[in-house]
Design a protein around this motif. Structure first.
Motif, mmCIF file in Angstrom:
data_model
loop_
_atom_site.group_PDB
_atom_site.id
_atom_site.type_symbol
_atom_site.label_atom_id
_atom_site.label_comp_id
_atom_site.label_asym_id
_atom_site.label_seq_id
_atom_site.Cartn_x
_atom_site.Cartn_y
_atom_site.Cartn_z
ATOM 1 N N ILE A 5 51.846 34.507 28.402
ATOM 2 C CA ILE A 5 51.936 35.445 29.460
ATOM 3 C C ILE A 5 52.080 35.216 30.862
ATOM 4 N N ARG A 6 51.159 34.345 30.723
ATOM 5 C CA ARG A 6 50.510 33.984 32.126
ATOM 6 C C ARG A 6 51.688 33.386 33.053
ATOM 7 N N THR A 7 52.228 32.521 32.766
ATOM 8 C CA THR A 7 53.003 32.029 32.717
ATOM 9 C C THR A 7 54.207 32.752 33.014
ATOM 10 N N GLY A 11 39.620 57.324 31.845
ATOM 11 C CA GLY A 11 39.551 55.234 32.892
ATOM 12 C C GLY A 11 39.243 54.916 30.988
ATOM 13 N N GLY A 12 40.490 54.941 30.081
ATOM 14 C CA GLY A 12 40.562 54.919 28.666
ATOM 15 C C GLY A 12 40.236 53.627 28.617
ATOM 16 N N GLU A 13 41.935 53.129 29.592
ATOM 17 C CA GLU A 13 41.945 52.179 29.761
ATOM 18 C C GLU A 13 41.393 50.502 29.894
ATOM 19 N N GLY A 14 40.795 51.066 30.887
ATOM 20 C CA GLY A 14 39.681 50.207 31.196
ATOM 21 C C GLY A 14 38.340 49.816 30.252
ATOM 22 N N ALA A 15 38.065 50.987 29.458
ATOM 23 C CA ALA A 15 37.287 50.252 28.179
ATOM 24 C C ALA A 15 37.531 49.801 27.599
ATOM 25 N N GLY A 16 38.827 50.208 26.892
ATOM 26 C CA GLY A 16 40.118 49.120 26.260
ATOM 27 C C GLY A 16 39.735 48.104 26.365
ATOM 28 N N ALA A 17 39.979 47.596 27.715
ATOM 29 C CA ALA A 17 39.995 46.141 28.246
ATOM 30 C C ALA A 17 38.434 45.406 27.761
ATOM 31 N N ILE A 18 37.576 45.946 28.036
ATOM 32 C CA ILE A 18 36.290 45.684 27.840
ATOM 33 C C ILE A 18 36.143 45.638 26.564
ATOM 34 N N ALA A 19 36.495 46.523 26.089
ATOM 35 C CA ALA A 19 36.582 46.400 24.169
ATOM 36 C C ALA A 19 37.276 44.962 23.529
ATOM 37 N N CYS A 20 38.217 44.570 23.988
ATOM 38 C CA CYS A 20 39.218 43.625 23.889
ATOM 39 C C CYS A 20 37.990 42.348 24.291
ATOM 40 N N LEU A 21 37.601 42.630 25.360
ATOM 41 C CA LEU A 21 36.547 41.710 25.872
ATOM 42 C C LEU A 21 35.337 40.855 24.257
ATOM 43 N N MET A 22 34.611 42.599 24.291
ATOM 44 C CA MET A 22 33.294 41.719 23.618
ATOM 45 C C MET A 22 34.009 41.958 21.422
ATOM 46 N N PHE A 23 35.359 42.325 21.364
ATOM 47 C CA PHE A 23 35.680 41.760 20.043
ATOM 48 C C PHE A 23 36.290 41.052 20.523
ATOM 49 N N PHE A 68 53.763 45.231 29.823
ATOM 50 C CA PHE A 68 53.718 44.095 29.741
ATOM 51 C C PHE A 68 52.467 44.418 31.272
ATOM 52 N N GLY A 69 51.752 44.654 31.731
ATOM 53 C CA GLY A 69 50.410 44.865 32.111
ATOM 54 C C GLY A 69 49.725 44.757 31.314
ATOM 55 N N ALA A 70 49.895 46.441 30.527
ATOM 56 C CA ALA A 70 48.612 46.438 29.531
ATOM 57 C C ALA A 70 48.661 45.550 28.339
ATOM 58 N N ILE A 71 49.468 44.881 27.654
ATOM 59 C CA ILE A 71 49.407 43.883 26.974
ATOM 60 C C ILE A 71 48.715 42.582 27.729
ATOM 61 N N ALA A 72 49.117 41.891 28.857
ATOM 62 C CA ALA A 72 48.406 41.254 29.299
ATOM 63 C C ALA A 72 46.761 41.454 30.075
ATOM 64 N N ILE A 73 47.033 42.545 30.286
ATOM 65 C CA ILE A 73 45.450 42.378 29.918
ATOM 66 C C ILE A 73 44.465 42.427 28.894
ATOM 67 N N VAL A 74 45.183 43.432 27.731
ATOM 68 C CA VAL A 74 44.911 42.620 26.422
ATOM 69 C C VAL A 74 44.340 41.143 25.919
ATOM 70 N N ILE A 75 45.819 40.714 26.371
ATOM 71 C CA ILE A 75 45.150 38.985 26.049
ATOM 72 C C ILE A 75 44.740 38.154 27.235
ATOM 73 N N ILE A 76 44.472 38.530 28.234
ATOM 74 C CA ILE A 76 43.531 37.285 29.161
ATOM 75 C C ILE A 76 42.381 37.560 28.871
ATOM 76 N N PHE A 126 45.351 44.478 19.737
ATOM 77 C CA PHE A 126 46.269 45.611 19.849
ATOM 78 C C PHE A 126 45.628 47.332 19.820
ATOM 79 N N LEU A 127 44.857 47.171 18.913
ATOM 80 C CA LEU A 127 44.545 48.116 17.908
ATOM 81 C C LEU A 127 42.991 49.009 18.574
ATOM 82 N N VAL A 128 43.116 48.064 18.780
ATOM 83 C CA VAL A 128 41.718 47.620 19.246
ATOM 84 C C VAL A 128 42.052 48.475 20.599
ATOM 85 N N TYR A 129 42.365 48.148 21.095
ATOM 86 C CA TYR A 129 42.481 48.209 22.919
ATOM 87 C C TYR A 129 43.340 49.787 22.638
ATOM 88 N N SER A 130 44.341 50.430 21.298
ATOM 89 C CA SER A 130 44.649 51.569 21.611
ATOM 90 C C SER A 130 43.562 52.293 21.107
#
Length: 432
Positions: A306-308, A256-268, A64-72, A241-245
């Motif tokens: 997700i935030r709620t 550190g792939g999860e950090g790179a995935g988070a940045i990729a979602c932001l830029m996407f 759920f943490g990974a999902i929340a990071i992607v969404i936010i 989710f696929l971009v992150y994965s």
């Protein structure tokens, strides 16, 4: 099952009511959600049901943490105006860097002082690592709170609103990648090496930015073609989710792939939300593509849900087994407020900012979902390695800081609004 369904319904109702209260009174819904989660956890304790061990399971919280990071981060990207971002970039970046670094350093120094005074039973070196991790967790402000509040205050200068918004947008990914870099040094490389950490940080940022932008450009025309199909926004969410994965697999989760995935979602999200502007910047003269309002609304709803749930989740797993955790959280909260003043002074120096603007930026310091996610996702690993027996330390301290900063923001904005209304009434009376 009936009890859990009732709790699910109450969380949804509370999320709606909390958002309604926020729109009417500027009191962030975080306050109610955290307290409600704390209340539910207390009720289960009274019944002798150990809910915390069930819901704080590493697999569950990690997923759920990974999902929340992607969404936010994706939601932050699609709702960021690229033109306004560049317009307020210099001072916005100054506040982001100064606020983040000062928060990180102050938290680290406080934890080292606590270790030196034996409040925390760790060496000074371990205290520094604990302080850096905790500082990175709580160093960022929350964009879902800051941006609506900033734009509701009518007397603020536009540059003040943009600077505060930029800080809240950029600090979430900054917190996430710095935590991932620390985790990489401690648990993967096995040594605390700043050169290694900065190298990993640079790789994380660069790979995430490049992949996010490239995949964003690739998806823009496809998104435009399928946008008229029913529920097409679900397809875009799946691609996020696929971009992150994909990014995590390219870099490697242990690198550190999860950090790179988070940045990729932001830029996407940034590319999809600013398709027309981005294509104009690269002088593309063909058809312009951009995410439609219906899709943005859907992803805003997803982010809201997700935030709620995540704030209630944090409240439920907080135990407060040690009173000193509350004490430590309050001390760090005071430290964060003190260095916030320094960061605002640096940012507004010779910038022709009104007193109201500086005061507003001072109190717009709420910590939010990123802090909750990181404390839950990584806190237990750092506890087991450095302060064994202090179960729930990072989650409890993060809870105090998130709640405390939300209260500071609420009270501060309420006082500023009161004086704004008073000034406006005085002006109207003079005109009459």
């Amino acid at each position: 099952p009936i009890i859990f369904i009732i709790i699910l319904a109450l969380i949804m109702i509370l999320g709606f009511i909390g958002n309604l209260i926020f729109n009417r009174t500027q009191i962030p819904s975080i306050v109610w959600l955290l307290l409600f989660g704390l209340f539910i956890g207390f009720l289960f304790d009274m019944q002798g049901f150990d809910i915390r061990n069930i819901i704080s399971n590493q697999i569950i919280s990690g997923f759920f943490g990974a999902i929340a990071i992607v969404i936010i981060l994706f939601d932050g990207g699609i709702n960021t105006d690229l033109h306004q971002l560049f317009k307020g970039a210099p001072r916005g970046l100054l506040l982001t860097v100064s606020g983040f670094c000062l928060s990180l350093i102050s938290t680290m120094l406080i934890v080292i002082a606590l270790a030196a005074s034996n409040v925390l039973p760790v060496s000074l070196n371990d205290g520094m690592i604990i302080g850096l991790f905790l500082g990175a967790v709580v160093a960022g402000t929350s964009s879902p709170i800051v941006i609506p509040l900033a734009y509701r205050l009518k007397n603020l200068q536009e540059k003040t609103k943009m600077i505060s918004s930029i800080e809240s947008i950029l600090t979430d990914p900054l917190c996430i990648v710095v935590v991932f870099a620390l985790y990489y040094m401690v648990f993967v490389a096995g040594e605390f090496n700043l050169v290694l950490g900065f190298g990993n940080l640079a790789k994380t940022f660069s790979v995430g930015i490049v992949l996010g932008i490239v995949l964003g450009f690739a998806w823009l025309p496809i998104m435009s073609k399928v946008r008229k199909e029913q529920f097409s926004y679900i397809l875009t969410l799946a691609v996020v989710f696929l971009v992150y994965s994909f990014t995590v697999m390219i870099v490697g989760s242990s690198e550190g792939g999860e950090g790179a995935g988070a940045i990729a979602c932001l830029m996407f999200g940034l590319v999809l939300g600013n398709g027309k502007k981005v294509l104009k910047m690269i002088e593309y003269e063909g058809r312009s593509y951009q995410m439609d309002d219906e899709t943005k609304q859907f992803h805003g709803l997803t982010s809201f849900v997700i935030r709620t749930f995540f704030f209630v989740y944090l409240g439920m797993i907080v135990a407060f087994q040690e009173a000193q955790f509350i004490f430590i959280g309050i001390i760090i909260l005071i430290g964060l407020f003190a260095v916030r003043y320094i960061a605002i002074f640096i940012t507004t120096y010779r910038g022709n900012f009104e007193l109201d603007d500086r005061q507003t930026m001072l109190v717009l310091m709420p910590r939010g979902l990123a802090a909750a996610i990181l404390a839950i996702k990584f806190g237990d690993d750092f506890v087991n390695k450095y302060i064994s027996g202090f179960d729930g330390f990072f989650k409890d301290v993060a809870f105090v800081i998130i709640l405390g900063t939300a209260i500071i923001t609420t009270i501060g904005v309420s006082i500023i609004c009161h004086y704004e209304n008073k000034k406006n009434n005085q002006k109207e009376n003079k005109v009459v």
